[in-house]
Design an enzyme around this catalytic site. Structure first.
Site, mmCIF file in Angstrom:
data_model
loop_
_atom_site.group_PDB
_atom_site.id
_atom_site.type_symbol
_atom_site.label_atom_id
_atom_site.label_comp_id
_atom_site.label_asym_id
_atom_site.label_seq_id
_atom_site.Cartn_x
_atom_site.Cartn_y
_atom_site.Cartn_z
ATOM 1 C CG HIS A 192 -39.852 10.811 -18.455
ATOM 2 N ND1 HIS A 192 -41.162 10.846 -18.059
ATOM 3 C CD2 HIS A 192 -39.126 10.781 -17.329
ATOM 4 C CE1 HIS A 192 -41.215 10.837 -16.741
ATOM 5 N NE2 HIS A 192 -39.994 10.814 -16.275
ATOM 6 C CD GLU B 102 -29.288 9.259 -0.741
ATOM 7 O OE1 GLU B 102 -29.069 9.761 -1.848
ATOM 8 O OE2 GLU B 102 -30.181 8.412 -0.536
ATOM 9 C CG ASP C 69 -28.756 13.257 -3.306
ATOM 10 O OD1 ASP C 69 -28.703 14.343 -3.917
ATOM 11 O OD2 ASP C 69 -29.725 12.497 -3.358
ATOM 12 C CB CYS D 60 -24.720 3.488 -6.478
ATOM 13 S SG CYS D 60 -25.698 4.100 -5.114
#
Lengths: 88, 581
Positions: B192, B429, B453, B499
């Protein structure tokens, strides 16, 4: 005075809910305990409440000893029934 | 001679500044025996330090200069309650009395035991709060030592150095523009804190191991957030070298900004939209700066995991609204929650293999209330902004999931009636979805291939496993064949995008152009180079290269062909390609 109460907010007694609960219990003079999963915790201590790890659906036993025990238990039940102000 | 240390570059940029040590590594609490007549004094020290800590946290809460949000206030409240906790205080005092040890050690001992107890509780909210124990402990220990915040007063041109930096501290210290760089012992690109550093455009390097022990306060250092290298003790000549490096990076950024103005198209006029993937809405600024032609994917996981509870519908609404009220984008893509048993432990699900577990759409369909809440927030934005939101569903593996999700979306929309303002797409994916791409595309408006993925599942290889780095290549024939197959199955009728990290890989760019993809969505910083390269390629040449690559049997051959092609064709962005951006 002892009363049973069910945790109905989705996330159970996680950090934020426990904070709310402790903010309520600390307003009262009575000694307050919560019994759950075989553990007895001081309900005025956030560490105590967190150690219960009470999840949604768990039934807890609220125990208050002292002059304002009735008000204390009512307030605690209310905040639990209000799902600690969580939206769902 | 200078000393340098390499870590993971998590936020681009270059700076020179003086070191501010934020907190020492957690382990350096000393154990000291005390005499019986010192007990009273030791308890008194503890109480004073705890009082001071409570005051500090309360001040933080009141001081709105840091722009704290409600979720931050919740965290501070939680911190204060722990500081005020009777059990904690009494256990520490008991320990001082019984063991005749100093307050620092007693506190450390009690907190360590408590956090061990909580570590056994399988609840992600609790797990995230574990870190708070350390921060609380550190704060009290700091106050026990009499050190205070003034010891790391932040001056202009500071580089924050810490063992670990909490997202709260990052926000707190970095919003006044005095902090020019961040270095930490721990952490990685997906933490984060890294995300926040990127959103604030502050160069940051993480995983530098014991950098917080190595650098001294006030020492001057260079932070190279492009290569992930921190350099200090530079002599005169080296300083000159570093300054020319700075010039180089300034030129790099200038070039990037120049390229960012380009349109995503080939030199023979084929349009390929170049968009940004973002993780928090404050990244919108850098997406705009680097020329994103839209938000190709807003990952909503940070929003869902950055608090000790899931966001409410209102909170999501306020957040999603930011995507569209910048006036820069007419539409945005929101990926619904792609989270699984590895992150949400309160589901009481023990998953031995979370990557193959209840995640993405599987989780959303098993928790319809959470899914609906997210949809409601999205639809409210559609209604208010009257702009289009593309809803992207992750981890689809069969038609049933698409139909079920569509039903829920239709049902939820009945309260809003905004069907003109949203479209539905799926992320392909899983190998299963790749095989079924043609049927799946009949049920949705657009398709996006999630390469991260997909690669992992097609090659049955964990992308974080260093032993498999040769296998985990974008140029594996199986990877290129499956991407072609998906595109062929979907056909030209449906909008289709890429993506995932592969979208920003310049060597893969000719393949995506040649196969006829409509959109590439990537991290903002990569957009200018990809745009520039695209403008120097022709779609007809790219089609030929696709066919050449499809005939190859080995990943190394394909990579070689693509490298040569790019080296021959790309001139403008060539000198920028050596940077890992």
């Amino acid at each position: 005075m002892i009363e049973k109460c069910k945790i109905i907010n989705k996330l159970g007694l996680h950090a934020r809910a426990s904070s709310k609960l402790v903010q309520v219990t600390n307003k009262f003079e009575s000694e307050i305990f919560i019994n759950c999963n075989g553990i007895r915790a001081n309900a005025k201590s956030i560490l105590g409440i967190l150690s219960l790890a009470a999840s949604c659906g768990t039934t807890i036993e609220v125990e208050a000893i002292g002059s304002d025990c009735k008000e204390a238990i009512n307030s605690i039940k209310k905040v639990i029934e209000d799902k600690f102000g969580e939206k769902e | 001679m200078s000393i340098e240390k390499k870590g993971i570059a998590v936020s681009h940029g270059f700076c020179y500044g003086s070191i501010v040590l934020l907190n020492k590594a957690r382990t350096i609490v000393e154990k000291r025996k005390i005499k019986k007549n010192e007990i009273f004094n030791e308890i008194n020290r503890l109480q004073v330090a705890v009082e001071k800590s409570i005051d500090e946290v309360s001040d933080l809460k009141i001081n709105s200069d840091y722009g704290l949000k409600s979720e931050h206030i919740d965290i501070l409240d939680f911190n204060i309650l722990i500081l005020e906790d009777e059990i904690l205080a009494s256990e520490v005092i008991q320990k001082i009395k019984n063991d005749l040890i100093n307050a620092e050690w007693a506190l450390n001992d009690v907190l360590t035991n408590k956090s061990k107890n909580f570590a056994n509780i399988k609840d992600i909210y609790m797990q995230e709060r574990l870190a708070d124990f350390y921060y609380i402990g550190e704060r009290i220990v700091k106050n026990l030592r009499g050190a205070n915040d003034h010891s790391f007063e932040i001056k202009n041109n500071s580089i924050l150095v810490a063992h670990d930096l909490s997202p709260i501290d990052t926000l707190k210290y970095c919003q006044n523009e005095k902090v020019k760089g961040i270095l930490t012992d721990l952490g990685g690109a997906t933490s984060h804190t890294a995300i926040i550093a990127r959103s604030l455009s502050i160069p940051a390097i993480m995983s530098l191991h014991n950098i917080s022990h190595t650098l001294k306060p006030g020492q001057r250092a260079y932070v190279d957030g492009y290569k992930g290298i921190v350099t200090w003790k530079t002599n005169k000549e080296e300083k000159i070298q570093m300054e020319s490096l700075r010039e180089e990076y300034l030129l790099l950024e200038e070039n990037l900004l120049e390229f960012s103005k380009l349109t995503g198209q080939t030199n023979d006029g084929a349009l390929v939209s170049v968009k940004a993937n973002i993780e928090i809405t404050s990244e919108l600024n850098s997406a705009i700066r680097y020329g994103a032609e839209g938000i190709g994917m807003y990952r909503t996981e940070f929003l869902f995991t950055s608090k000790d509870r899931f966001p409410t519908e209102d909170e999501q609404f306020e957040d999603y609204k930011k995507l569209l009220n910048t006036n820069h984008f007419d539409e945005a893509t929101i990926r619904t929650l792609d989270i699984g048993g590895d992150k949400i432990k309160n589901l009481n699900i023990e998953e031995s293999n979370p990557a193959l577990g209840l995640r993405g759409i599987r989780y959303s369909l098993a928790n319809i209330d959470i899914f609906e809440r997210q949809l409601r927030a999205i639809f409210r934005v559609c209604a208010e902004e009257e702009k289009k939101i593309r809803i992207l569903l992750p981890m689809i593996s069969n038609i049933d999931e698409v139909i079920k999700a569509n039903e829920i979306i239709d049902q939820t929309n009945k309260d809003f009636m905004v069907s003109d303002f949203y479209t539905i797409g799926v992320v392909i994916e899983t190998p299963s979805a790749a095989i079924l791409a043609d049927e799946i595309s009949n049920h949705v408006d657009f398709i996006s291939i999630g390469t991260n993925d997909l690669l992992q599942y097609i090659l049955a290889a964990d992308r974080t496993n260093e032993n498999l780095s040769n296998l985990m290549s974008y140029y594996q024939p199986s990877v290129i064949k499956i991407i072609k197959q998906i595109k062929d199955n979907v056909g030209n009728q449906k909008y289709i995008s890429i993506c995932g990290e592969m979208a920003s890989d310049i060597l893969s760019l000719p393949l995506f152009i040649g196969l006829g993809f409509n959109e590439l969505s990537m991290n903002s910083h990569s957009i200018p180079i990809i745009k520039s390269a695209m403008n120097e390629l022709s779609s007809s040449e790219c089609k030929e290269i696709v066919n050449t690559c499809l005939d190859c049997k080995k990943a190394v051959e394909i990579e070689e062909i693509l490298r040569k092609f790019i080296n021959d064709k790309i001139l403008k962005a060539k000198n920028l390609m050596k940077y890992e951006i």
